[in-house]
Design a protein around this motif. Structure first.
Motif, PDB file in Angstrom:
ATOM      1  N   GLU A  22       1.187   1.729   4.198  1.00 53.57           N
ATOM      2  CA  GLU A  22       2.225   0.792   3.807  1.00 53.57           C
ATOM      3  C   GLU A  22       1.564  -0.511   3.386  1.00 53.57           C
ATOM      4  OE1 GLU A  22       6.251  -1.309   5.482  1.00 53.57           O
ATOM      5  OE2 GLU A  22       5.234   0.147   6.765  1.00 53.57           O
TER       6      GLU A  22
ATOM      7  N   GLN B 240       4.963  14.178  -5.573  1.00 51.66           N
ATOM      8  CA  GLN B 240       4.170  12.950  -5.468  1.00 51.66           C
ATOM      9  C   GLN B 240       4.952  11.750  -5.993  1.00 51.66           C
ATOM     10  OE1 GLN B 240       0.016  13.002  -6.794  1.00 51.66           O
ATOM     11  NE2 GLN B 240      -0.002  15.220  -6.695  1.00 51.66           N
TER      12      GLN B 240
ATOM     13  N   GLU C 207      10.665  11.235   1.520  1.00 54.59           N
ATOM     14  CA  GLU C 207       9.788  12.109   2.274  1.00 54.59           C
ATOM     15  C   GLU C 207      10.082  13.550   1.871  1.00 54.59           C
ATOM     16  OE1 GLU C 207       8.574  13.247   6.817  1.00 54.59           O
ATOM     17  OE2 GLU C 207      10.005  11.615   6.498  1.00 54.59           O
TER      18      GLU C 207
ATOM     19  N   HIS D 240      10.257   6.551  -2.616  1.00 54.95           N
ATOM     20  CA  HIS D 240       9.787   6.679  -1.234  1.00 54.95           C
ATOM     21  C   HIS D 240      10.537   7.774  -0.468  1.00 54.95           C
ATOM     22  CE1 HIS D 240       7.668   2.539  -0.870  1.00 54.95           C
ATOM     23  NE2 HIS D 240       7.551   3.056  -2.066  1.00 54.95           N
TER      24      HIS D 240
ATOM     25  N   HIS E 260      -0.377   4.026  -1.152  1.00 55.66           N
ATOM     26  CA  HIS E 260       0.904   4.529  -0.670  1.00 55.66           C
ATOM     27  C   HIS E 260       0.979   6.045  -0.841  1.00 55.66           C
ATOM     28  CE1 HIS E 260       5.148   4.796   0.133  1.00 55.66           C
ATOM     29  NE2 HIS E 260       5.327   5.389  -1.033  1.00 55.66           N
ATOM     30  N   LEU E 261       0.488   6.506  -1.971  1.00 60.53           N
ATOM     31  CA  LEU E 261       0.639   7.926  -2.303  1.00 60.53           C
ATOM     32  C   LEU E 261      -0.273   8.820  -1.481  1.00 60.53           C
ATOM     33  CD1 LEU E 261       1.984   9.980  -4.089  1.00 60.53           C
ATOM     34  CD2 LEU E 261       0.255   9.551  -5.826  1.00 60.53           C
TER      35      LEU E 261
ATOM     36  N   HIS F 223      -0.985   7.357   2.496  1.00 59.47           N
ATOM     37  CA  HIS F 223       0.323   6.922   3.001  1.00 59.47           C
ATOM     38  C   HIS F 223       0.243   5.585   3.734  1.00 59.47           C
ATOM     39  CE1 HIS F 223       2.522  11.023   2.774  1.00 59.47           C
ATOM     40  NE2 HIS F 223       1.695  10.838   1.776  1.00 59.47           N
TER      41      HIS F 223
ATOM     42  N   HIS G  49       7.606  10.648  -3.616  1.00 60.02           N
ATOM     43  CA  HIS G  49       7.021   9.896  -2.514  1.00 60.02           C
ATOM     44  C   HIS G  49       6.682   8.478  -2.962  1.00 60.02           C
ATOM     45  CE1 HIS G  49       4.708   8.922   0.998  1.00 60.02           C
ATOM     46  NE2 HIS G  49       3.666   8.654   0.248  1.00 60.02           N
TER      47      HIS G  49
END
Ligand SMILES: Cc1ncc(C[n+]2csc(CCOP(=O)(O)OP(=O)(O)O)c2C)c(N)n1
Ligand SMILES: Cc1ncc(C[n+]2csc(CCOP(=O)(O)OP(=O)(O)O)c2C)c(N)n1
Ligand code: SF4
Ligand code: SF4
Ligand SMILES: [Mg+2]
Ligand SMILES: [Mg+2]
Lengths: 286, 574, 574, 286
Positions: C547, B538, B547, B545, C541-542, C545, B541
Motif C-alpha cells: 500500500e 491484474q 481482490e 483495487h 501495488h500490483l 501488494h 487489482h
C-alpha cells in the motif's frame, strides 16, 4: 505573392549560423510565394532532425511527426484532401535511413506531393553520426574508422523505382535550387529532390566549397526523359550532376487512382455519410 | 453412438478436413441454409497456419434458441479425412454421430471401435465429377436430416456456382440430391434424430461474423480511412472495408509495413478522416511508436487489435487474449487511451461505431481488442437499425487566433483540420506550446502533460459500465472480458445456480468510476481469461483495487468451450 | 550576495550559456582539475535539443565529502550570456555569487538588483585572440578560488590544445593566467570564500559518467556486439563501445533503424555474441516486436533504455522515468524479463555486467533503465576492481540429440550456438517443439508457455533485493528506484530524522520474494519518481501488494533536486 | 555430398502441392550439396511467410525470425561468426515489403551472404493480397480494383545500390536456377537472387506458363560487369531477362571491414576476455 506571408513572429530558429538549412528555407518560401501557395492550403510535413524542424519556421499547416515517418503521413494527407499542396521536408537520415522503406514504397504509390531531402551527409541533431549518404571513410564518433558502407544513392534508387520526377540540387546555388524546387512542386506526381546542404558543425568534409567543387549543372542539352540515360547520370560521382535528372510525365497519381475520387472530387471530410446505404448493406446479410 | 444427439434441439455439427478440401464452402452453404430455414445458428472455425493440408475444423450449432458460443460437444462429426478423427479424438463421445466415407476414414488399420455412418463420398463424388463434390454430398445429407427445403438448397447452389456454368450447377445439384437421399434414409430410419424448431423470426435476422461486425460498426462510425498491413487474424477487417470502399467513400490502403499503416492513419486523421488500423500483436508492436505520436499530437485513431497467441510469431491462426496489458501500456511516455473488448457481435458493432466517436471527442487512440475466435465466429442477430447510432462532429473551423493545443478545463482542445478555416493547424510530436510549436519550457511541459492526462478523467463520463447478469446478492461473481463473454454466459446458464452472477467488461480501460459497486456482494471473485498470466485480473487489482480470488486461464491457442468453463466453475464456485 | 557560499565545504558552481559557446570544454577541464586536486566532484548537465544557441547549463559540485546528486542551490553562477540569467533566475538567491561580464550581462536595461562580480570577459578575450578564451578566463579564475595548482592547469591546457599548435596553447595559458589573477583578487579580498578540503583519496579515484559506467559494465559483462540507431540520450553508450571496439573485440554497428538494431542483436546473440542495444523510448518502441522474438526464441539480450520525456518526440534532451511500465509490458504475448534501474555509477557498472550474465543464464531480455539525468551525470568513485566481476559461460556444445528448447524443470533449456558441436541449432519465432520446429500442437503449446514462464520464477533466485538505509523501525519509508536514488538519499540525510528510512530498488522487476519484509514497519510509504502517473507505485501495488500512501512526482523534464525532495518530504513525512 | 544430408525425418511440408517452393527447396539442397556445405556450418535465415518456412524443411542451423527481419539477423550472424555460410531464404513480401529498409541498407553493408527471394508476386501465407512485386492490375480481396502501385523492381534497385551480385532466376527452369544459386552462394559478397516462384493457389496470373512465356535467358554474350548495361537489362520487362544480371567483384565485405577481424580471424565466441585491458581502461579514467 510575398514570401513574408510565411514568416512567423518571434521564432527562434534552432539551426547553427551558416547552416545550409537557412538557404533551403529561403528558397522554399520564395518558390512557394512565386507559385502562390496559400498558407492554409499548404501542409509541410516532416520527421525529426534539424532539417525536419522546418515546419516550425514556415507559416503553413504543419505535420511534424516521427523520425523517418514523414512520407506515410504526407501521402495520407494528400489522399484524404487532394486540394492541399503537400510538401515533405526532412533530413537524409530521416528519409533514407529510418524512413527508407517509406521512401521506396511511396515512390511506388506516386502521390502528387514533393519531397525535399536535406542531404548533409550526416546526422545533425544527434551530433554527427554517419547518415546513409555519408561518404566512405567519413569519420565520426561512432564510425571511428570511417564509414565502411556503400553510400546510399537516392537518385539512382529513385530512378530504379521510376519516380516520375527526380532532381538533385545544391543549396550553394540558390538560383538553380529555386528553379528545381519550383518544377518539383509544380510537377503532377511524386517529386524527389535531394538537396545538398552543408552542415557547418558536423560535416567538415562536405562543405559549401566541397559541394561546389564536386558538382556540375546539367545543361539544356540533357533531356531527363530517358531512364537509362538518367541512370547513367545518377551514378556519376566525380563530379555529381545537378538538375532535373529524370522525369516521366505519364504516370497516374495515387489520389487519381483511388476509387473514392473516380466519380466525385469532393474532399473526404466534406462528404455526407451514407447511412441509407449502410442500412441496405446490413439488411443484405442473410 | 446411440443415434440421438444429446440435446436434440441444439445440435452441434463439426466438419473437419485439410485446408483446401472445401470445408469453408460447406460451412458457408450450411450457415446460409440453416438460417434461411429459420434455425438459430452459430459457427466458428479453427485452422492451422497453412494454405493447404493440415487439419482444420468448423463447428456449426443449429438450435431452437439463440446459440452464441463454442461447445466442445460434437453431436455430429463429419471428417473429410483420417487426420480429423485423430485430431478431434478427445471430443468424440458415444453420443457423437460420425458421418463419412467409412472406407477412407478407417482404412486398413481403422479404429474398429469407431462407429461411422457410411456415405461412400469418394466413389460417389468420383462418379459425379470429382472429389470436390464430396462437400455437396454432405450438404445434401445434412439438409435432409435438418429438414431443409430442397428448393432453397438448389437455388443456393445456383447462386454459388452459376458463374461456373450450368454444367457445374447441374453436377452440384446432382450431388446434393444424392446426399439428400442418404440423409433422408438416416433420418427416416431414425438412425439420427434431431428436433430443432424453426422460427420465422430468425429468417429476418442477419448472420455476420466478428470481422464484419467490427467493419460495419466502423462504417457506422464514419470510418473513411484504413491503412494497414495484412496479418492474421485481423486482415478480414481490411478486406471488408476495401470491398466497401467505393460504396462508402473509404480509402483502404495496404501499406509496405505496419509502421506506414499507423503513420498514414495519423496523417489521414490530421487531414480530417476517421481513420483506423487493423492488426495483430506483432504488427501492433511495430505501431507502438506511432501510438505515442497519436498521444502527443492528440490525433483521433481507432486500432483494431485482433489478438493471437504470442510471443513473436507464436500461433498465427489461433486465439488468445494475451495483449491486453501490452495495449494498455504500449507507447513510450504517458498519455490517455480507451480500450474496448467486445464480447458479442452487437457489441462489436456498437463499440466499433462508438470508438470512432470517442476518438474524435477526446482525441485519443481507442482500441478494439478482439481475437481470432471472436473475428471468426458468427451467428444470427436481429438486423441492426443504423438510425440508432449517431455520429457527432467534433471538428471546428480554424478561425483567427486558433490554437490547436489550447489548454482547457477537461484537457480536450478544439480540433480543426487543414484547409477548414483561414488559420493554420499544427500537429506536432514534440512537447509543444498551445499552437503546436516546439517548446522546451518546463512550465509549459507541466501544463501540457496535465492537459493530456485530464482527458483520461474526462472520458470517464462516457465509460461503458460492465454488464452484470444474475442475482444481485450472488456470492460468486464470475468476471470476463471480450470474446469469452458468451461462452461464460452459456456455461453459467447451464449451471443454473442462484448464487452465481456474471460480470462482463466490454470497456476494459479505463474502469468506470463505480466499478467497485459491481463487486460489493461478491465473496468469490473468479476471473476467466484466455491467457496464461491473468492480465485482466491484474488490472482489476491495480485500478479499482478488486481482490480476485480465483483465476481460470486457458492458453493452448484455443478458445474456452462452454463445457470447460462449466467444469472449471464447478470446481471453483463456493 | 554575501560573498560567502552557504556551505563553503560543498560548493555548487553553475555554468550557463548557449550551445556552442564552449561550456562543455570548461566543464571537462574543471572536472579534471578539481578531481586531480583531490576534491570530491559531481557534475551534471541539462541542455536543449539544438546544436547551437538556446540556453544550457552544467552544475559542478566541489566538496570535501562525496557528492552525487543534483542540487538546486547555485553557490556560484557563471552566465556566459543574458539568457542564462533569465532562465536560471528562480535559482538565484542572495547567496549566489555571480561572476561574469557585467556589461554584457546587464546591458543597458540590466537588472540593477543583480550584484555581479565583473570579469570583462569580452574585452579580455578579444585581446587574447577571440571570444572562445572567455571560457579559459573563467577556468583560470575558478582555479584561483579553489586553490588549484597552476602547473596542473597549464599541463592540462597543453594536453587539451597541444594538437592545435603551440600558439593556441600559449594563448590559452595566457587566458588562464589572466583569469587566475581575477580569481586571486576575489579570493584574497574575501569577496568569495570557499573552504573545501582536498584529500589524497580522491586523487586516486576515477571520474566517470552514467554512460561510461553502463559501457564499462557491458565490457566487463563480456559484451561484444552492439547494434543500434542513434537516439538521445542513449547514444553515448554506442559511441563508447564503438570507440572501444578494436580493443575489446566489440562489433559496434549503427543500423538503418532500431528494428534492424534489435534484430541484428538477436542474430548476434544466436551466433554466440553477448549482444546489446541502446536506445530511448521512441526507438525502443520500434524494437518491441523483436523483444517478443527474444522472448519466443529465448535469446539472451541486453537493452539499455535511456529514458526521456514522451510521448512521441517529447523533450529529446530532458529526463523522465516515464517508460517503466512500457518496458515491463512491451512485446506481444507473455514471456519473462528482468528490469534493472541503476541509481549510482557503481550500480550501473555492476548491473550492466550482471545483465549480460543473467541474460545468458536465463535466456531472457534484461533491461537497464536509465535516463538523461543519469547518463549525463558524473562523479568520482573508487577504481573498480574488475577481478571482482566474473562472467559465467552458459553455452554448451550441441551434441547428438541436442534440443534447443528442451523442456526442463526450471524452464531454462541448454543453449548451444551454430558451429559449436556437431548438431544443428534452431532459433524460431513460432510456437515450436523442443527442437525448435513449428508446432501447432495444443499440448505442446501449454508445455512451452509453462516452460518459458517458469523461468520468471527461476530467475528470482538471482533477484537483487532493494537497498534499505535508515532505522529499522522507521515509520516513514521513502521508496525510489533508478536515477533518483542519490538525490533522495542526500535529501533524507539532510533531514536528519530518525523516523525516516530509504528503500532503493535497483532491480525493479521481478520483485524479490521477500520484498514485503522491507515494508513491514512502514506506516507511511512515500514513492518518489520522475514521471506523472506514479508507475513504480503501481507496480508496488500490483506485485508485492504494497500500500503506497503518498507519491512525489515530477515531470517537467528535469530531475528532482535535493532541495525539492527535502521540501516535499517535509510536507509528507509523518 | 549427397543432398539427403539436409533431409529431415517426419516433416510435414506446409506448402500446397505444385507450389514453386518445392522446386526451390530441391535446387537449394542440390546446390548446397554440390558445394559441400556442412549442415553444422550453414545457417538458413528467414522471416515469415510460406517461403520463409524453408529452414524448417532443410536440416541446417536455422534462424527463423520475424516477418521482414531476416537480413539484419543474417548479417549479424555472419559478422559474429564468419566461418558460417549464411543463406537467407524468404518471400517477396517479407524481403521487399516489410523488410524493404533492411534490403536497401544491407546491400550497402555487403556481408558475404546470399539472399534467395521467392518472388511469387503475392502474399501467400496471408491468403492472397498483393506483394510489392505484384503487377499492375492484379486483383485480390484487398486490391479490389487491381494493384495501382508501380511494381517493385528488386533487380533495378539492387543495381542502383551497387549490390555486387544480382541475379534473377525462374524456378520453372531448375537447371539455370541451380547454376545461378551456385554462383550466388559461391560469390564473395552480398548476393541477391530474385527467384520467380509460381504460387498455384493465390496467383492465377503469374503461373509456370506465364513465367516461361515472359522470360528469356541472358546468353553468354552478356557480361554482367557493366552497371549501366545491367540497369538496362533490369528495367526490361517484356520479356524479363533471367541470369546473373550484375556483378561487381571489387567490393570489400562487411566482415572484412570490421576492425575486430583486422588482425585476428577467430570467431567472436572463441576469444578470450580482455580483463587486464579493461582494468587498464578503468584505471586510465582520471
Ligand atoms: C525513432 C527515433 N530514432 C532516433 C531518433 C533520434 N534522431 C533524431 S534526429 C536523428 C537523425 C537526424 O539526421 P537527419 O535526418 O539527417 O537530419 P539532420 O539533423 O541531419 O538535418 C535521429 C537519429 C528519433 N528521434 N526517433
Ligand atoms: C509484423 C508482421 N506483419 C504481418 C505478418 C503477417 N504475415 C505473415 S507472412 C506475410 C506475407 C507473406 O508474403 P511473402 O513474404 O511474399 O511470403 P509468401 O507467403 O508469399 O511466400 C504476412 C503479411 C507477420 N507475421 N508479421
Ligand atoms: S548541426 Fe549541421 S545541419 Fe544542424 S543546424 Fe547545425 S549546421 Fe545545420
Ligand atoms: S499459397 Fe502459394 S506460395 Fe504458399 S505454398 Fe501455396 S502455392 Fe506456394
Ligand atoms: Mg542529415
Ligand atoms: Mg510472396
Amino acid at each position: 505573392m510575398d514570401k513574408q506571408i510565411y514568416n512567423m513572429e518571434n521564432i527562434d530558429i534552432a539551426w547553427c549560423p551558416g547552416c545550409g538549412n537557412f538557404g533551403i528555407r529561403n528558397v522554399l518560401m520564395q518558390v512557394m510565394a512565386d507559385i502562390g501557395l496559400e498558407p492554409n492550403k499548404t501542409v509541410i510535413v516532416s520527421g525529426i532532425g534539424q532539417a525536419a524542424k522546418m515546419p516550425h519556421y514556415v507559416r503553413t499547416h504543419a505535420f511534424n511527426g516521427l523520425h523517418g515517418r514523414a512520407l506515410p503521413a504526407a501521402v495520407a494527407i494528400k489522399a484524404v484532401n487532394p486540394e492541399l499542396t503537400v510538401i515533405v521536408d526532412s533530413g537524409d537520415g530521416d528519409m533514407y535511413g529510418e524512413g527508407g522503406n517509406h521512401f521506396i514504397h511511396n515512390i511506388r504509390r506516386n502521390a502528387n506531393i514533393t519531397a525535399f531531402i536535406h542531404n548533409n551527409m550526416v546526422y545533425g541533431l544527434t551530433k554527427g553520426q554517419a547518415s546513409p549518404t555519408s561518404q566512405r571513410g567519413f569519420q565520426t564518433p561512432v564510425q571511428v574508422n570511417g564509414v565502411i558502407l556503400e553510400p546510399f544513392n537516392p537518385v539512382a534508387v529513385a530512378i530504379a523505382l521510376d519516380t516520375p520526377f527526380v532532381a538533385r540540387a545544391n543549396i550553394g546555388d540558390r538560383d538553380q535550387a529555386g528553379s528545381i524546387f519550383k518544377q518539383a512542386i509544380e510537377f503532377n506526381g511524386f517529386s524527389v529532390v535531394d538537396v545538398f546542404q552543408p552542415c557547418v558543425t558536423y560535416n567538415k568534409v562536405n562543405t559549401y566549397d566541397w559541394f561546389k567543387e564536386n558538382t556540375y549543372s546539367l545543361d539544356d542539352s540533357y533531356y531527363p526523359s530517358n531512364r537509362n540515360k538518367a541512370f547513367q547520370k545518377a551514378i556519376e560521382t566525380d563530379p555529381l550532376p545537378l538538375g532535373v535528372i529524370y522525369k516521366n510525365e505519364n504516370k497516374k497519381t495515387f489520389e487519381n487512382s483511388l476509387s473514392v475520387y473516380e466519380h466525385d472530387k469532393t474532399v473526404l471530410y466534406e462528404r455526407a455519410e451514407r447511412r441509407a446505404e449502410l442500412q441496405a448493406l446490413i439488411d443484405s446479410y442473410q | 453412438m446411440n443415434g440421438n444427439t444429446t440435446k436434440n434441439d441444439d445440435v452441434s455439427i463439426v466438419l473437419g478436413g485439410a485446408a483446401g478440401q472445401g470445408i469453408q464452402t460447406v460451412e458457408q452453404l450450411l450457415v446460409h441454409l440453416f438460417k434461411a430455414s429459420g434455425y438459430h445458428l452459430y459457427a466458428t472455425k479453427e485452422y492451422m497456419s497453412r494454405v493447404r493440408g493440415g487439419s482444420n475444423s468448423t463447428e456449426l450449432r443449429v438450435s431452437s434458441k439463440p446459440v452464441r458460443a463454442f461447445v466442445n460437444r460434437m453431436d455430429f462429426l463429419i471428417p473429410l479425412d483420417k487426420d480429423v478423427l485423430k485430431r478431434l479424438n478427445s471430443r468424440i463421445t458415444d453420443d457423437t454421430v460420425i458421418i463419412g466415407d467409412k472406407k477412407k476414414l478407417l482404412g486398413k488399420n481403422g479404429d474398429e471401435s469407431l462407429d461411422i455412418i457410411d456415405i461412400p463420398l469418394s466413389d460417389l463424388s468420383k462418379e459425379i465429377g470429382g472429389a470436390i463434390y464430396s462437400n455437396i454430398l454432405i450438404v445434401g445429407a445434412l439438409t435432409a436430416i435438418f429438414n431443409i427445403d430442397q428448393e432453397l438448397l438448389h437455388n443456393q447452389l445456383q447462386a454459388s456456382f452459376g458463374a461456373k456454368g450450368e454444367d457445374i450447377v447441374a453436377k452440384n445439384i446432382k450431388a446434393a440430391k444424392i446426399g439428400y437421399g442418404y440423409g433422408q434414409e438416416l433420418a427416416s430410419t431414425g438412425k439420427v434424430k434431431v428436433n430443432v424448431t424453426k422460427g420465422q423470426k430468425v429468417e429476418k435476422q442477419i448472420v455476420i461474423d466478428g470481422s464484419h461486425a467490427v467493419g460495419l460498426g466502423a462504417i457506422a462510425g464514419g470510418c473513411n480511412f484504413i491503412a494497414t498491413y495484412p496479418m492474421s487474424p485481423s486482415t478480414a477487417v481490411l478486406t471488408f472495408l476495401a470491398q466497401q470502399g467505393e460504396r462508402f467513400n473509404i480509402i483502404a490502403e495496404q501499406t509496405e509495413d505496419e509502421i506506414a499503416g499507423m503513420n498514414m492513419a495519423l496523417g489521414a486523421s490530421y487531414a480530417g478522416a476517421r481513420a483506423m488500423v487493423t492488426t495483430s500483436g506483432g504488427g501492433y508492436a511495430l505501431m507502438v511508436e506511432a501510438l505515442s505520436l497519436a498521444g502527443a499530437a492528440e490525433l483521433p485513431l481507432v486500432v483494431h487489435l485482433a489478438q493471437r497467441p504470442g510471443p513473436a510469431t507464436g500461433l498465427p491462426t489461433r486465439s488468445e487474449q494475451g495483449d491486453l496489458l501490452f495495449a494498455l501500456y504500449s507507447g513510450h511516455g504517458e498519455f490517455p487511451r480507451i480500450i474496448y473488448a467486445p464480447g458479442s457481435l452487437l457489441d462489436a458493432f456498437e463499440l466499433s461505431q462508438k470508438a470512432f466517436n470517442m476518438a474524435e471527442k477526446y482525441q485519443v487512440p481507442v482500441f478494439l481488442l478482439t481475437d481470432q475466435y471472436f473475428v471468426d465466429s458468427y451467428y444470427n442477430i436481429p438486423k441492426i437499425d443504423v438510425s440508432k447510432y449517431k455520429n457527432e462532429n467534433y471538428i471546428i473551423k480554424a478561425e483567427k487566433g486558433y490554437k490547436r493545443y489550447e489548454v482547457t478545463e477537461n484537457g480536450v482542445s478544439p480540433r480543426s483540420i487543414p484547409g477548414y478555416g483561414p488559420e493554420v493547424v499544427i500537429a506536432d510530436s514534440h512537447e509543444h506550446d498551445e499552437e503546436g510549436h516546439i517548446s522546451e519550457d518546463h512550465d509549459n511541459r507541466i501544463r501540457m502533460v496535465d492537459k493530456r492526462l485530464r482527458k483520461q478523467g474526462a472520458l470517464l463520463t462516457d465509460a461503458i459500465p460492465p454488464l452484470r447478469e444474475g442475482p444481485d446478492n450472488a456470492a460468486n461473481l464470475v468476471v470476463c472480458w471480450g470474446s469469452t463473454y458468451q461462452i461464460v454466459q452459456e456455461a453459467i446458464n447451464n449451471l443454473g445456480r442462484d448464487d452465481v452472477a456474471l460480470l462482463y467488461f466490454r470497456q476494459v480501460y479505463p474502469f468506470p468510476s463505480n466499478t467497485l459497486d459491481y463487486f460489493r456482494n461478491a465473496k468469490n471473485v473468479i476471473v476467466i481469461e484466455n491467457n496464461a498470466t491473468g492480465q485482466f485480473a491484474q488490472m482489476l487489482h491495480l485500478f479499482p483495487h478488486i481482490e480476485v480470488h480465483q483465476n481460470i486461464l486457458k492458453y493452448n491457442g484455443l478458445p474456452f468451450s462452454v463445457e470447460e468453463v462449466e467444469k472449471e466453475l464447478n470446481q471453483k464456485l463456493k
